[in-house]
Design a protein around this motif. Structure first.
Motif, PDB file in Angstrom:
ATOM      1  N   GLY A  95      -8.026 -20.302  -6.652  1.00 26.91           N
ATOM      2  CA  GLY A  95      -9.176 -20.987  -7.222  1.00 26.91           C
ATOM      3  C   GLY A  95      -8.933 -21.317  -8.683  1.00 26.91           C
ATOM      4  N   TYR A 122     -10.455 -21.828  -2.719  1.00 31.60           N
ATOM      5  CA  TYR A 122     -11.817 -21.658  -3.219  1.00 31.60           C
ATOM      6  C   TYR A 122     -12.309 -22.861  -4.034  1.00 31.60           C
ATOM      7  CZ  TYR A 122     -11.794 -16.639  -2.018  1.00 31.60           C
ATOM      8  OH  TYR A 122     -11.761 -15.429  -1.359  1.00 31.60           O
ATOM      9  N   LEU A 126     -15.010 -22.572 -10.793  1.00 31.25           N
ATOM     10  CA  LEU A 126     -15.598 -21.300 -10.370  1.00 31.25           C
ATOM     11  C   LEU A 126     -15.916 -20.398 -11.558  1.00 31.25           C
ATOM     12  CD1 LEU A 126     -13.006 -20.731  -7.544  1.00 31.25           C
ATOM     13  CD2 LEU A 126     -15.415 -21.214  -7.145  1.00 31.25           C
ATOM     14  N   GLU A 130     -18.377 -15.754  -9.215  1.00 32.56           N
ATOM     15  CA  GLU A 130     -18.065 -16.378  -7.924  1.00 32.56           C
ATOM     16  C   GLU A 130     -16.696 -15.949  -7.416  1.00 32.56           C
ATOM     17  OE1 GLU A 130     -20.524 -20.604  -8.159  1.00 32.56           O
ATOM     18  OE2 GLU A 130     -18.595 -20.411  -9.195  1.00 32.56           O
ATOM     19  N   LEU A 131     -15.716 -15.932  -8.311  1.00 30.87           N
ATOM     20  CA  LEU A 131     -14.368 -15.525  -7.908  1.00 30.87           C
ATOM     21  C   LEU A 131     -14.347 -14.076  -7.430  1.00 30.87           C
ATOM     22  CD1 LEU A 131     -11.637 -16.928 -10.342  1.00 30.87           C
ATOM     23  CD2 LEU A 131     -11.757 -17.165  -7.863  1.00 30.87           C
TER      24      LEU A 131
END
Length: 214
Positions: A95, A122, A126, A130-131
Motif C-alpha cells: 500500500g 491495498y 492510506l 487504515e494500514l
C-alpha cells in the motif's frame, strides 16, 4: 539461447504494447528451457528496466502500466503449463502511505506477480490507521509500504509501533524516493528492510521465504 537479446526484444514488444510479439518471445523462452525461473527472470528484469526508463523520462506511464499488465497475463498463462502454483507464503500486501502516486506500487506489484508471488493491493492514499487495521485483519506476515514524500515516510514508524503494540510480528519493507535519498531512513523509522528497486524487493521476499534473516 541469447537471453540478453531475447530480453531486449521482449522489452521492445512491451513498450510497443504488442501482446502478440511479447507472447511469441515468452513462448520461445519457454520452449527453450521449460522452466519457470527463466520466464520469471525474463519478466522481472524487463519490467525493472522499463521502470528505470520511466524514472529517467524515456518511458511513459501508460507503457509502464501496460507492460506490467501483459507480463502478469503471460505469467498467469504459463504457471499451469509448468505445474507451478502461485507463492502464497509469506502472506503479504502492499500500500501507499498517505500519498496518492501509485506508479512505484504498480511496478512492484507487477514484478512480484511476474515472480509468481500473490499479494494484496491495498491501493494508495492510506492512513496509518487504515494500514494497521487491514494488516491485522488480513494477518499479514509482510507489509510493503511505498511512499513518495518524506512526511509520509516518517509515518512508517507509527505503523510499525502500532503493529507491535497489537502483538503482530508483521515485517515491514519500505520503498520510495525518501528512502533512496537517505540510505539510513528505513532504519530510523523502524522498518525491517528497504527495497531500492522492484527486483530488490523480490530478493528480500525470496530470502524470507527461504527462512533467511531480513
Amino acid at each position: 539461447m541469447d537471453l540478453a537479446g531475447l530480453g531486449r526484444e521482449f522489452e521492445s514488444a512491451l513498450l510497443q504494447i504488442n501482446r502478440v510479439k511479447a507472447a511469441e518471445l515468452f513462448e520461445r523462452c519457454y520452449v527453450n528451457d521449460n522452466s519457470f525461473p527463466l520466464l520469471e527472470r525474463l519478466a522481472i528484469d524487463t519490467l525493472e528496466r522499463i521502470g528505470e526508463g520511466w524514472e529517467n523520462g524515456t518511458v511513459s506511464l501508460s507503457q509502464v502500466y501496460m507492460s506490467g499488465v501483459i507480463c502478469e497475463e503471460l505469467i498467469e498463462q504459463y504457471l499451469p503449463k509448468l505445474l507451478v502454483k502461485r507463492k502464497i507464503v509469506p502472506r503479504m500486501a502492499i500500500g501507499v502511505l498517505q500519498d496518492h502516486h501509485g506508479l512505484g506500487k504498480r511496478i512492484v506489484c507487477s514484478v512480484l506477480r511476474a515472480g509468481g508471488f500473490e499479494l494484496i493491493d491495498y491501493g494508495q492514499g492510506l492512513t496509518v490507521e487504515e494500514l494497521v487495521h487491514r494488516s491485522l485483519e488480513d494477518k499479514l506476515e509482510v507489509l510493503l509500504i511505498s511512499t513518495l514524500m518524506l512526511p509520509s515516510a516518517l509515518k512508517v514508524k507509527a505503523v510499525k509501533e502500532a503493529l507491535a503494540e497489537a502483538g503482530a510480528e508483521t515485517k515491514v519493507i519500505v520503498g520510495g524516493a525518501p528512502f533512496r535519498l537517505d540510505g539510513e531512513l528505513w532504519k530510523r523509522v523502524g522498518a525491517d528492510a528497504f527495497g531500492d528497486s522492484a527486483a530488490s524487493v523480490v530478493r528480500i521476499i525470496e530470502e524470507k521465504t527461504k527462512g533467511g534473516a531480513m
